[in-house]
Design an enzyme around this catalytic site. Structure first.
Site, PDB file in Angstrom:
ATOM      1  CD  GLU A 264      -8.897   7.162   3.161  1.00 19.55           C
ATOM      2  OE1 GLU A 264      -8.120   8.065   2.781  1.00 19.55           O
ATOM      3  OE2 GLU A 264      -9.312   6.267   2.414  1.00 19.55           O
ATOM      4  CD  GLU A 318      -2.156   0.206   2.095  1.00 20.41           C
ATOM      5  OE1 GLU A 318      -2.789  -0.234   1.127  1.00 20.41           O
ATOM      6  OE2 GLU A 318      -2.618   1.054   2.886  1.00 20.41           O
ATOM      7  CE  LYS A 321      -2.697   3.835  -1.478  1.00 24.59           C
ATOM      8  NZ  LYS A 321      -3.582   4.562  -0.545  1.00 24.59           N
ATOM      9  CD  GLU A 327      -1.151   8.477  -1.808  1.00 23.21           C
ATOM     10  OE1 GLU A 327      -1.762   7.421  -1.578  1.00 23.21           O
ATOM     11  OE2 GLU A 327      -1.594   9.602  -1.540  1.00 23.21           O
TER      12      GLU A 327
END
Ligand SMILES: *[C@@H]1O[C@H](CO)[C@@H](O)[C@H](O)[C@H]1NC(C)=O
Ligand SMILES: *[C@@H]1O[C@H](CO)[C@@H](O)[C@H](O)[C@H]1NC(C)=O
Ligand SMILES: *[C@@H]1O[C@H](CO)[C@@H](O)[C@H](O)[C@H]1NC(C)=O
Ligand SMILES: *[C@@H]1O[C@H](CO)[C@@H](O)[C@H](O)[C@H]1NC(C)=O
Ligand SMILES: *[C@@H]1O[C@H](CO)[C@@H](O)[C@H](O)[C@H]1NC(C)=O
Ligand SMILES: *[C@@H]1O[C@H](CO)[C@@H](O)[C@H](O)[C@H]1NC(C)=O
Length: 464
Positions: A264, A318, A321, A327
């Site tokens: 990541e 997303e 999250k 985030e």
């Protein structure tokens, strides 16, 4: 006048570095903590359209694994942390898990690796002691099915597993973890010919130390090289320094043979007020320059002959999250499949966009290649007219942009639209500010692109 022979040999060295770099790869994390993502079969089409050949998942979702079948996309799957205690306790559990979640899909779905757990050492559920036994049980289950040569087993660690990462060459693992889990895990990786998965976010380091770390270093724009005081190697990016801090930690424990895969890395396009550095220009610069650095560069300074494989975080924004705004804003794409910002994702994409890169001796020093990406600033066509006009007025007025070319009769007057004229002026301002972070924002009406803007025959400058 001919090329001096030292330049010539440097050129050859440069070319051979480029040739070697062919083995580096870019993949993307396909996280799904959202209620508005396209169905997996559409996501696989999106991946293919964008030339993405490797993905990493956070589970073994049946619909996703089926959608990836026969796509020729390599897949890293994951066993979630909550299964580690069962997996560690019981070989029959991992047998059933591998049967239901791996061998059922392989080889039609090109599963190349299993991440057993994720950032386990910082899991509040305290799953660390289960990690290595779980990895061993999953491996034994693969061996029974003769899948062990085809599928690697590892586990992503966060950079917080290091107790020291600066200077880079002094990198070392947290000594509390070394004996109980790190050494056993490294022994397992060595025995099974696997690699260490590492999640590395220069964004976190920059954001917490913006007064000490230069944004150019964080965004792969450092050209002179930051010298490591321990071994004298030069670093052009914080990313390389972070990866090498982990290599240094491996070296300190005599595991120099173990390779790292960066599972990541990324940069958020939005963040809360206190998340210094978050924003679309920096995200585009980080991710665009990362792709270029990986696909046209070699390994890291400490391991220049190891291939550098990197998974970007993440495919989508997303919306479910938890945590700070950042985030939910790491995505390369919005859920509607539009790009959050335009960056190259493949070698073909890079080649079709890039002006030829001229090798210079500096670029080769410390086994680094220049990773500067050309960028321009353009107006957001969805911005409110009044805001755009205000930004244009500011840029041409006290902003000091060169707005002569958009006056009537001049080269960039046509097309005569607010968007085109504002883009020209905002780009001029951005270039005059040396493309500094924040100089292509204007309250959200502008953003950075890595392709030359196209408005009629107008040529947008990339520097003054
Ligand atoms: C599958 O992917 C591999 C690696 O990306 C590539 O070398 C190969 O040509 C691809 N095969 C097909 C049939 O597209
Ligand atoms: C397959 O994986 C899922 C999630 O990773 C898990 O819930 C399920 O129990 C697994 N199947 C078996 C038979 O272990
Ligand atoms: C975490 O697990 C270890 C070993 O299983 C145990 O000794 C420790 O008390 C646990 N810590 C917490 C906070 O649960
Ligand atoms: C799995 O690995 C073995 C040994 O390297 C190889 O012979 C086989 O072709 C691989 N299977 C698949 C489906 O890739
Ligand atoms: C090292 O790891 C232990 C156990 O997870 C943790 O309590 C400690 O804070 C860590 N030390 C550092 C310097 O991160
Ligand atoms: C990289 O080079 C070192 C020596 O500099 C050598 O020991 C190692 O085997 C090489 N590794 C790879 C993957 O080529």
């Amino acid at each position: 006048m001919g090329l001096p022979s030292t330049s010539y040999s440097l050129l050859l060295l440069f070319l051979s570095i480029l040739a070697f770099a062919e083995s580096n790869s870019i993949g993307v994390n396909y996280g799904r903590i959202a209620d508005n993502l396209p169905p997996p079969r559409k996501v696989v089409e999106l991946l293919k359209r964008n030339g993405i050949t490797r993905v990493k998942l956070y589970d073994t979702d049946a619909t996703v694994l089926s959608a990836l079948a026969n796509s020729n996309i390599s897949v890293t799957v994951a066993m979630p942390n909550e299964l580690l205690s069962s997996a560690a306790a019981d070989q029959s559990f991992t047998d059933a898990w591998v049967h239901a979640n791996i061998s059922k899909y392989f080889p039609a779905t090109k599963i190349e690796a299993i991440a057993v757990g994720n950032e386990v050492f910082v899991d509040p559920r305290n799953t660390t002691s289960f990690l290595v036994p779980a990895m061993k049980n999953v491996h034994s289950s693969l061996v029974k099915l003769k899948l062990d040569p085809n599928i690697s087993i590892s586990s992503p660690i966060a950079l917080t597993a290091l107790q020291s990462s600066y200077p880079t060459s002094f990198g070392s693992f947290n000594s509390t973890l070394t004996g109980p889990v790190i050494v056993p895990m490294l022994d397992f990786l060595r025995k099974t010919g696997s690699y260490l998965m590492v999640n590395a976010y220069p964004f976190f380091a920059y954001s917490a130390n913006a007064d000490k770390i230069s944004i150019n270093y964080a965004l792969f724009k450092e050209n002179l090289g930051v010298v490591d005081s321990g071994n004298g190697l030069k670093y052009n990016s914080l990313f390389d320094a972070q990866v090498d801090a982990v290599y240094a930690a491996l070296s300190a424990l005599k595991y120099d043979d173990i390779r790292i895969v960066v599972t990541e890395t990324g940069w958020p396009s939005k963040g809360d007020e206190n998340e210094v550095g978050a924003g679309p220009e920096n995200a585009a610069a980080y991710n665009g320059n990362l792709v270029r650095r990986v696909l046209t560069g070699n390994g890291t300074p400490l391991r220049s002959n190891y291939s550098l494989d990197v998974f970007m975080f993440a495919l989508f924004n997303e919306n479910q999250k938890p945590g700070p705004t950042s985030e939910r804003n790491y995505g390369l794409f919005y859920p509607n499949e539009q790009r959050v910002y335009d960056i190259p994702l493949t070698m073909d994409d890079l080649k079709s966009r890039s002006q030829s890169v001229t090798p210079s001796p500096e670029a080769i020093d410390g086994a680094e290649v220049s990773t500067v990406v050309q960028t321009w600033c353009v107006a957001n066509r969805k911005a409110a007219k009044e805001k755009l006009q205000a930004a244009l007025d500011f840029a041409c007025g006290e902003g000091g942009a060169d707005c002569k070319p958009i006056q009537e009769g001049a080269a960039c007057y046509s097309p005569d639209s607010l968007e085109a004229h504002a883009s020209y002026a905002l780009n001029s301002y951005y270039q005059k500010k040396a493309r500094a972070a924040g100089s292509c924002y204007f309250g959200g009406v502008a953003y950075v692109v890595t392709q030359p803007p196209k408005y009629g025959t107008c040529v947008f400058p990339t520097g003054y």
